[in-house]
Design a protein around this motif. Structure first.
Motif, PDB file in Angstrom:
ATOM      1  N   LEU B  95       0.965  -1.231   0.076  1.00  0.00           N
ATOM      2  CA  LEU B  95      -0.005  -0.115   0.131  1.00  0.00           C
ATOM      3  C   LEU B  95       1.027   1.403   0.034  1.00  0.00           C
ATOM      4  N   TYR B  96       0.451   2.385  -0.651  1.00  0.00           N
ATOM      5  CA  TYR B  96       1.364   3.579  -0.835  1.00  0.00           C
ATOM      6  C   TYR B  96       0.127   4.642  -0.567  1.00  0.00           C
ATOM      7  N   LYS B  97       0.477   5.760  -0.052  1.00  0.00           N
ATOM      8  CA  LYS B  97      -0.191   6.874   0.268  1.00  0.00           C
ATOM      9  C   LYS B  97      -0.485   7.477  -1.148  1.00  0.00           C
ATOM     10  N   GLN B  98      -1.487   8.210  -1.211  1.00  0.00           N
ATOM     11  CA  GLN B  98      -1.843   8.672  -2.550  1.00  0.00           C
ATOM     12  C   GLN B  98      -0.949   9.883  -2.760  1.00  0.00           C
ATOM     13  N   GLY B  99      -0.396   9.626  -4.403  1.00  0.00           N
ATOM     14  CA  GLY B  99       0.545  10.410  -4.653  1.00  0.00           C
ATOM     15  C   GLY B  99       1.868   9.812  -4.402  1.00  0.00           C
ATOM     16  N   ASP B 100       2.211   8.978  -3.405  1.00  0.00           N
ATOM     17  CA  ASP B 100       3.563   8.754  -3.147  1.00  0.00           C
ATOM     18  C   ASP B 100       4.001   7.675  -4.094  1.00  0.00           C
ATOM     19  N   ILE B 101       4.573   8.154  -5.475  1.00  0.00           N
ATOM     20  CA  ILE B 101       4.864   7.329  -6.325  1.00  0.00           C
ATOM     21  C   ILE B 101       6.409   6.546  -6.233  1.00  0.00           C
ATOM     22  N   VAL B 102       7.084   7.094  -5.403  1.00  0.00           N
ATOM     23  CA  VAL B 102       8.159   6.730  -4.898  1.00  0.00           C
ATOM     24  C   VAL B 102       8.269   5.212  -4.301  1.00  0.00           C
ATOM     25  N   ILE B 103       7.295   5.422  -3.076  1.00  0.00           N
ATOM     26  CA  ILE B 103       6.847   4.174  -2.631  1.00  0.00           C
ATOM     27  C   ILE B 103       6.238   3.190  -3.394  1.00  0.00           C
ATOM     28  N   ARG B 104       5.369   3.739  -4.129  1.00  0.00           N
ATOM     29  CA  ARG B 104       4.867   2.851  -5.305  1.00  0.00           C
ATOM     30  C   ARG B 104       5.779   2.159  -6.233  1.00  0.00           C
ATOM     31  N   ASP B 105       6.717   2.821  -6.609  1.00  0.00           N
ATOM     32  CA  ASP B 105       7.680   2.283  -7.329  1.00  0.00           C
ATOM     33  C   ASP B 105       8.641   1.096  -6.751  1.00  0.00           C
ATOM     34  N   ARG B 106       9.076   1.640  -5.362  1.00  0.00           N
ATOM     35  CA  ARG B 106       9.771   0.513  -4.573  1.00  0.00           C
ATOM     36  C   ARG B 106       9.049  -0.803  -4.358  1.00  0.00           C
ATOM     37  N   GLY B 107       7.750  -0.719  -4.301  1.00  0.00           N
ATOM     38  CA  GLY B 107       6.933  -1.826  -4.237  1.00  0.00           C
ATOM     39  C   GLY B 107       7.062  -2.739  -5.666  1.00  0.00           C
ATOM     40  N   ILE B 108       6.770  -2.028  -6.723  1.00  0.00           N
ATOM     41  CA  ILE B 108       7.043  -2.568  -7.843  1.00  0.00           C
ATOM     42  C   ILE B 108       8.319  -3.356  -7.963  1.00  0.00           C
ATOM     43  N   GLU B 109       9.451  -2.498  -7.901  1.00  0.00           N
ATOM     44  CA  GLU B 109      10.764  -3.155  -7.990  1.00  0.00           C
ATOM     45  C   GLU B 109      10.718  -4.383  -7.086  1.00  0.00           C
ATOM     46  N   ILE B 110      10.246  -4.458  -5.889  1.00  0.00           N
ATOM     47  CA  ILE B 110      10.389  -5.646  -5.127  1.00  0.00           C
ATOM     48  C   ILE B 110       9.160  -6.647  -5.625  1.00  0.00           C
ATOM     49  N   SER B 111       8.179  -6.341  -6.045  1.00  0.00           N
ATOM     50  CA  SER B 111       7.458  -7.409  -6.826  1.00  0.00           C
ATOM     51  C   SER B 111       8.180  -8.199  -7.917  1.00  0.00           C
ATOM     52  N   LYS B 112       9.083  -7.497  -8.547  1.00  0.00           N
ATOM     53  CA  LYS B 112       9.754  -7.992  -9.727  1.00  0.00           C
ATOM     54  C   LYS B 112      10.853  -9.079  -9.399  1.00  0.00           C
ATOM     55  N   VAL B 113      11.262  -9.140  -7.886  1.00  0.00           N
ATOM     56  CA  VAL B 113      12.354  -9.932  -7.622  1.00  0.00           C
ATOM     57  C   VAL B 113      11.615 -11.203  -6.796  1.00  0.00           C
ATOM     58  N   ILE B 114      10.429 -11.281  -6.482  1.00  0.00           N
ATOM     59  CA  ILE B 114       9.615 -12.357  -5.717  1.00  0.00           C
ATOM     60  C   ILE B 114       8.391 -12.840  -6.666  1.00  0.00           C
ATOM     61  N   SER B 115       8.370 -14.307  -6.358  1.00  0.00           N
ATOM     62  CA  SER B 115       7.354 -15.011  -6.860  1.00  0.00           C
ATOM     63  C   SER B 115       6.107 -15.103  -6.275  1.00  0.00           C
ATOM     64  N   LEU B 116       5.399 -14.250  -5.935  1.00  0.00           N
ATOM     65  CA  LEU B 116       4.083 -14.462  -5.209  1.00  0.00           C
ATOM     66  C   LEU B 116       3.339 -13.378  -5.737  1.00  0.00           C
ATOM     67  N   PRO B 117       2.024 -13.674  -5.642  1.00  0.00           N
ATOM     68  CA  PRO B 117       0.794 -12.561  -5.964  1.00  0.00           C
ATOM     69  C   PRO B 117       1.361 -11.430  -5.370  1.00  0.00           C
ATOM     70  N   PHE B 118       1.371 -10.045  -6.012  1.00  0.00           N
ATOM     71  CA  PHE B 118       1.824  -8.870  -5.530  1.00  0.00           C
ATOM     72  C   PHE B 118       0.942  -8.086  -5.971  1.00  0.00           C
ATOM     73  N   GLU B 119       0.174  -7.167  -5.105  1.00  0.00           N
ATOM     74  CA  GLU B 119      -0.801  -6.210  -5.326  1.00  0.00           C
ATOM     75  C   GLU B 119      -0.371  -4.894  -4.750  1.00  0.00           C
ATOM     76  N   VAL B 120      -0.054  -3.916  -5.740  1.00  0.00           N
ATOM     77  CA  VAL B 120       0.532  -2.516  -5.447  1.00  0.00           C
ATOM     78  C   VAL B 120      -0.913  -1.548  -5.346  1.00  0.00           C
ATOM     79  N   LYS B 121      -1.169  -1.066  -4.362  1.00  0.00           N
ATOM     80  CA  LYS B 121      -2.623  -0.405  -4.115  1.00  0.00           C
ATOM     81  C   LYS B 121      -2.281   1.224  -3.683  1.00  0.00           C
ATOM     82  N   GLU B 122      -3.098   1.930  -4.208  1.00  0.00           N
ATOM     83  CA  GLU B 122      -2.917   3.314  -3.533  1.00  0.00           C
ATOM     84  C   GLU B 122      -4.167   3.234  -2.392  1.00  0.00           C
ATOM     85  N   ILE B 123      -3.660   3.986  -1.426  1.00  0.00           N
ATOM     86  CA  ILE B 123      -4.846   4.321  -0.303  1.00  0.00           C
ATOM     87  C   ILE B 123      -5.176   5.793  -0.063  1.00  0.00           C
TER      88      ILE B 123
END
Lengths: 135, 123, 365
Positions: B95-123
């Motif tokens: 989860l990332y705060k509205q507009g916090d795309i730095v945290i969003r992208d850090r999440g996406i980056e982590i999702s790329k190295v992990i083999s698990l269902p991974f949902e990145v969502k704005e709150i």
């Protein structure tokens, strides 16, 4: 009866409780606002109306850790307001708390006591021991 | 198995590890010594994965974390991969705060190295 | 900022156990962080920890004195130097200094008032304080000089002031407060003059420095600085601000991770944040042990040859596989710094002696 005034403390403003019904009159924590006039305005307004019909006994507690010089002016103005109660048949008393090793707050208390004309007691307390994790 | 709870501090996150399968990390993670902070968390996780629930949800809601913590989060997620491979329901919610795309992208980056269902969502 | 400048400034502040300079828009929000910063470093000298509250009090007074007087002044951009707030701790002595712009018409008044306070004894200062405090109504000016009286009283030393004219209208007003934990001032290791403070201000301002921190780098020192920077950010979700914060965090935490620990158990380091056009340059300097300079330098050399996309792949690789060395840390922090700076990153090792080198790094973000 006058409605109570509560102001929640912040990192640089004190916590204020002015409550006639429960007989709690207290200012505690840090008082470091740059603009103390603004912060203390509601407190002064509340007291101004309170002293017109105060409780028969008012014990006012100061439990401050730090206060800046502009707050000391406001503390004085609160005390001058409370002096008005002392001139009536009602009782007023100030308790000034200081942590036992805190010379500065103690000294300020002594100085203020010598200025105001109301019963004013300095009370020391032991700070709760905070164990800081050290690596 | 008992729950593991840590209140947030100035430099460590709020942690909630529940035996019911809900795992949460919140706020900030920049401990001075990430090994010692995360050690009990790893102990808990390795105990949990031995006898997991059907459904596990791992929730991140971070404001800031340092690179040492990023590595720890990935290491924790790696522990759950075998569960997913064995047919358990495991899901990461980032989860990332509205507009916090730095945290969003850090999440996406982590999702790329992990083999698990991974949902990145704005709150 | 050259590695030479960094090392030279570090040596200028060699004796400082804590040195903190803040140049820029002074506002009240960071008061609390300043207290935290000075308290994080005060327990190392017994004489100082006794005056912890006084130091914090004087810091707040001095700081708010600037806030109070910076009302009707021209915008920062038109000034040769931004305002300054500075704390330095050398041995058992604390120096708190400030510089701010005042209208020329106030100069004489301040000079006289401080001059007069400096002629008073402790007893006389106390009576003056009591006299002002017992006046029922506020003076026309807020505080009515109570701040200055308290500064003179609590410091126990003469207040030092210095006026540097800017133009026909404005002047820099420097004020320095000294506090000593030692009974006998002659025991002080060093006597910092206000002129030297003024020179340091000019030097830092010449390099567009916003923040300078020199001290014993520990988490207690780092956290207030991070908070201070955060408080100055427009919002904690702004991309540029947040990326700056990531670089800042990594660089600050990198110092204690690699720093040489000197015989006093201190991880001595220096840190700068500077305005660099629309960007920020973040710089650190600290000693490292020679025996692991080779490894370290090799790693940095390899990283700095990579493009951002190569750094991104490497970051992901280490994130997944780890690359932990004996010193802990997977090099992830360094990769993060370099990629966020868009490869605008420099580092330098300067050999000091057989045991240690001085390591500097600088990233523009």
């Amino acid at each position: 009866m006058q409605k109570p005034l509560y102001i929640k403390g912040t990192k640089d403003c004190p916590q204020v409780t002015l409550d006639c019904e429960n007989q709690i009159f207290e200012i505690s924590g840090r008082s470091l606002p740059e603009d103390s006039a603004q912060f203390y305005a509601p407190v002064e307004a509340w007291l101004e109306s309170y002293v017109k019909s105060p409780n028969s006994i008012t014990e006012f507690n100061f439990r401050l850790d730090y206060f800046n010089s502009s707050s000391s002016r406001k503390i004085m103005s609160i005390l001058f307001e409370l002096e008005k109660i002392a001139k009536t048949k009602n009782a007023v008393k100030i308790n000034w708390y200081y942590e036992e090793s805190d010379e500065m707050i103690k000294e300020s208390g002594e100085e203020i006591r010598s200025i105001v004309k109301i019963p004013f007691e300095l009370k020391s307390y032991k700070a709760p021991v905070v164990v800081k994790p050290k690596k | 198995m008992e729950e593991l709870l840590r209140e947030k501090t100035e430099d460590t996150p709020y942690v909630e590890l529940l035996p019911s399968g809900k795992i949460t990390f919140k706020e900030r993670s920049l401990p001075e010594d990430s090994n010692s902070f995360f050690a009990p968390i790893f102990d808990w996780v390795s105990e949990y994965v031995k006898n997991p629930q059907e459904k596990t949800e791992i929730i991140f809601q971070l404001e800031y974390f340092n690179s040492a913590s990023a590595r720890k989060f990935v290491k924790i997620l790696i522990e759950f991969e075998p569960l997913f491979d064995n047919g358990k329901n495991v899901k990461v919610i980032w989860l990332y705060k509205q507009g916090d795309i730095v945290i969003r992208d850090r999440g996406i980056e982590i999702s790329k190295v992990i083999s698990l269902p991974f949902e990145v969502k704005e709150i | 900022m050259s590695p030479e400048f960094i090392f030279e400034t570090f040596l200028d502040l060699k004796k400082d156990y804590l040195s903190f300079s803040y140049l820029g828009n002074i506002h009240d929000e960071i008061t609390d962080m300043l207290i935290q910063l000075s308290e994080s470093n005060i327990d190392h000298v017994a004489e100082l920890s006794k005056m912890r509250n006084k130091v914090s009090f004087l810091m707040v007074e001095s700081f708010q004195n600037i806030v109070r007087h910076s009302g009707n002044i021209p915008v920062e951009g038109n000034l040769p130097k931004p305002s300054l707030f500075q704390i330095r701790n050398i041995g058992a002595t604390y120096y708190i200094a400030s510089a701010n712009v005042i209208p020329n018409v106030k100069t004489e008044m301040l000079k006289n008032r401080i001059g007069r306070l400096n002629t008073l004894t402790q007893e006389e200062l106390k009576s003056l304080y009591m006299e002002v405090l017992s006046q029922e109504q506020d003076g026309i000016q807020r505080g009515a000089g109570l701040g200055l009286i308290e500064m003179a009283r609590k410091s126990g030393h003469k207040l030092e002031c210095f006026f540097e004219p800017i133009n026909d209208e404005y002047t820099y007003f420097y004020l320095q407060i000294k506090m000593s934990g030692k009974k006998n001032p002659s025991e002080d290791e060093i006597n910092l003059t206000i002129e030297s403070t003024q020179q340091l201000h000019s030097k830092l301002s010449g390099e567009n420095i916003l923040l300078l921190l020199k001290g014993n780098f520990s988490q207690e020192l780092i956290l207030p600085v991070l908070k201070m920077v955060e408080e100055n950010m427009s919002s904690f979700v702004n991309v540029h601000d947040k990326n700056t914060f990531f670089v800042l965090g990594e660089i600050l935490q990198n110092i204690p991770k690699h720093s040489f620990v000197n015989e006093e158990g201190v991880k001595e380091g220096i840190f700068f944040m500077e305005k660099f056009g629309e960007y920020f340059a973040i710089t650190s300097g600290n000693y490292v042990e020679n025996h692991y300079v080779v490894d370290f330098e090799e790693k940095l050399n390899a990283f700095s040859k990579l493009s951002v996309s190569e750094l991104n792949s490497l970051y992901r690789k280490y994130l997944r596989e780890g690359n932990e060395t004996e010193h802990g840390g997977a090099g992830l922090g360094l990769i993060d710094i370099i990629r966020l700076s868009n490869c605008n990153f420099q580092y330098h090792f300067q050999k000091i002696n057989e045991a240690i080198s001085f390591f500097t790094m600088r990233a523009v973000v």
